[in-house]
Motif scaffolding. Sequence first.
Motif, PDB file in Angstrom:
ATOM      1  N   ARG A 133       0.839  -1.191   0.000  1.00  0.00           N
ATOM      2  CA  ARG A 133       0.000   0.000   0.000  1.00  0.00           C
ATOM      3  C   ARG A 133       0.876   1.242   0.000  1.00  0.00           C
ATOM      4  NH1 ARG A 133      -2.328  -3.841   3.275  1.00  0.00           N
ATOM      5  NH2 ARG A 133      -4.558  -4.279   2.976  1.00  0.00           N
ATOM      6  N   SER A 134       0.277   2.372  -0.340  1.00  0.00           N
ATOM      7  CA  SER A 134       1.043   3.616  -0.418  1.00  0.00           C
ATOM      8  C   SER A 134       1.604   4.029   0.933  1.00  0.00           C
ATOM      9  CB  SER A 134       0.167   4.737  -0.991  1.00  0.00           C
ATOM     10  OG  SER A 134      -0.980   4.936  -0.175  1.00  0.00           O
ATOM     11  N   TYR A 135       0.878   3.727   2.020  1.00  0.00           N
ATOM     12  CA  TYR A 135       1.367   4.162   3.329  1.00  0.00           C
ATOM     13  C   TYR A 135       2.458   3.249   3.892  1.00  0.00           C
ATOM     14  CZ  TYR A 135      -2.333   0.896   4.834  1.00  0.00           C
ATOM     15  OH  TYR A 135      -3.154  -0.192   4.991  1.00  0.00           O
ATOM     16  N   ASP A 136       2.892   2.261   3.117  1.00  0.00           N
ATOM     17  CA  ASP A 136       4.042   1.451   3.528  1.00  0.00           C
ATOM     18  C   ASP A 136       5.363   2.177   3.286  1.00  0.00           C
ATOM     19  OD1 ASP A 136       2.432  -0.699   4.272  1.00  0.00           O
ATOM     20  OD2 ASP A 136       2.413  -1.530   2.247  1.00  0.00           O
ATOM     21  N   GLY A 141       7.471   5.893   3.670  1.00  0.00           N
ATOM     22  CA  GLY A 141       7.463   7.179   4.375  1.00  0.00           C
ATOM     23  C   GLY A 141       8.858   7.612   4.713  1.00  0.00           C
ATOM     24  N   VAL A 158       6.200  11.731   1.093  1.00  0.00           N
ATOM     25  CA  VAL A 158       5.566  10.530   0.543  1.00  0.00           C
ATOM     26  C   VAL A 158       5.704  10.562  -0.974  1.00  0.00           C
ATOM     27  CG1 VAL A 158       3.442   9.202   0.320  1.00  0.00           C
ATOM     28  CG2 VAL A 158       3.937  10.423   2.454  1.00  0.00           C
ATOM     29  N   SER A 195      -6.530   2.790  -4.410  1.00  0.00           N
ATOM     30  CA  SER A 195      -6.852   2.401  -3.034  1.00  0.00           C
ATOM     31  C   SER A 195      -6.762   0.887  -2.855  1.00  0.00           C
ATOM     32  CB  SER A 195      -8.259   2.876  -2.664  1.00  0.00           C
ATOM     33  OG  SER A 195      -9.224   2.341  -3.554  1.00  0.00           O
ATOM     34  N   GLU A 217       1.584  -4.894   5.824  1.00  0.00           N
ATOM     35  CA  GLU A 217       1.305  -4.554   7.217  1.00  0.00           C
ATOM     36  C   GLU A 217       1.935  -5.494   8.232  1.00  0.00           C
ATOM     37  OE1 GLU A 217      -2.818  -5.087   8.283  1.00  0.00           O
ATOM     38  OE2 GLU A 217      -3.124  -6.507   6.643  1.00  0.00           O
TER      39      GLU A 217
END
Length: 351
Positions: free
Chosen positions: A278-281, A283, A296, A305, A339
Amino acid sequence: MEKHPPQEPTVAAADTPTAKAGPVVVVRRWLVLAAVIGLVFWVSTAAPGFFEDLQGGRIRSAADYRTQDIRTREAGKTTVARLRPGSGKADGMRKEGSTSCVDDMGFDGDGVTRDQPHYVWPLDYAREADYLADLDKVRAAWREHGWEVRDTQEETDQDSPRRERRWPGIHTVADHGITLSMSPDRFTNKPTLSADGGCVRYREEQGVAARERSGAADSGSPARKGTLTYDDGVRVSIGPVRAVTPSPAGEGDAAPAAHAYSVPVTVTNGSGAPVELRSYDVGSYENANPGLRNPVPYSPELASSTPVRVAEGETTHLELVYSADKELSRLRFTFAPGEFHLPYQWALSIP
């Protein structure tokens, strides 16, 4: 001469002996003492386990859940592989939801969640005789492992207009507490294989750790590229960075940046369970890259998404694009392949 009335002689009271407790009283005292000691022992040992079970079991790590998930999948796939060709596909399972593995009482708290790795493989048999032959084969294989195998009695489907007879089934508890069963589905009456790893409570931030790091992944001086391998067999390779022409993609309404850098990422899934990216992996820490427009990066593959799914044994390539208002000599950021894996910092040099 004074006369006094006669005095009665005073008799000294004899010492009264201390009363001794009878045998019944002594036994009662020992019983009370033993009960108190037993209660203290239960509170210090059994009580924590009792309350843990009440809350849904002990809290484990996300890495533990990942391990149990892989074991559950493998147990089911191994059983499917024993069946006659065409009766089932090892990768044809579906994940079953659970109405019992939920935190109804609010015990889990921040950073703690729970899930149940439970998978079902649909099986296809043209004749009952073929199904029964495979059932006997699976029963024998499970018993060879030393697992107790129990039969599911034949039943009549009361909801069916014709009251069809259900085929028999078997179930067992395999290693690591995984429940395996081969039997007809209670709703469709079609044969299935099920593998249930049980409800697992775990801390989300305690993911799978890396067992090997090199180059830019070794948290030392910046390097052109690097490789990181996790304990479950997932491998990440990042780099080298190359300068590219700035593009409005990912910039929104802002004008294109003065500089842009493309970072190639390769994720190879050598584990026994899928990885979802996912994109939030991705940072970076504040002020880790002075001059960077956005910590990001933009990724064409992660823009949706819907996560990018990397199946077992597959390899996926990503591109991370960083925009900067001034020329950079290196990039520092964190990356985690899904995750259930810990994020690690990468230090990449820019030629």
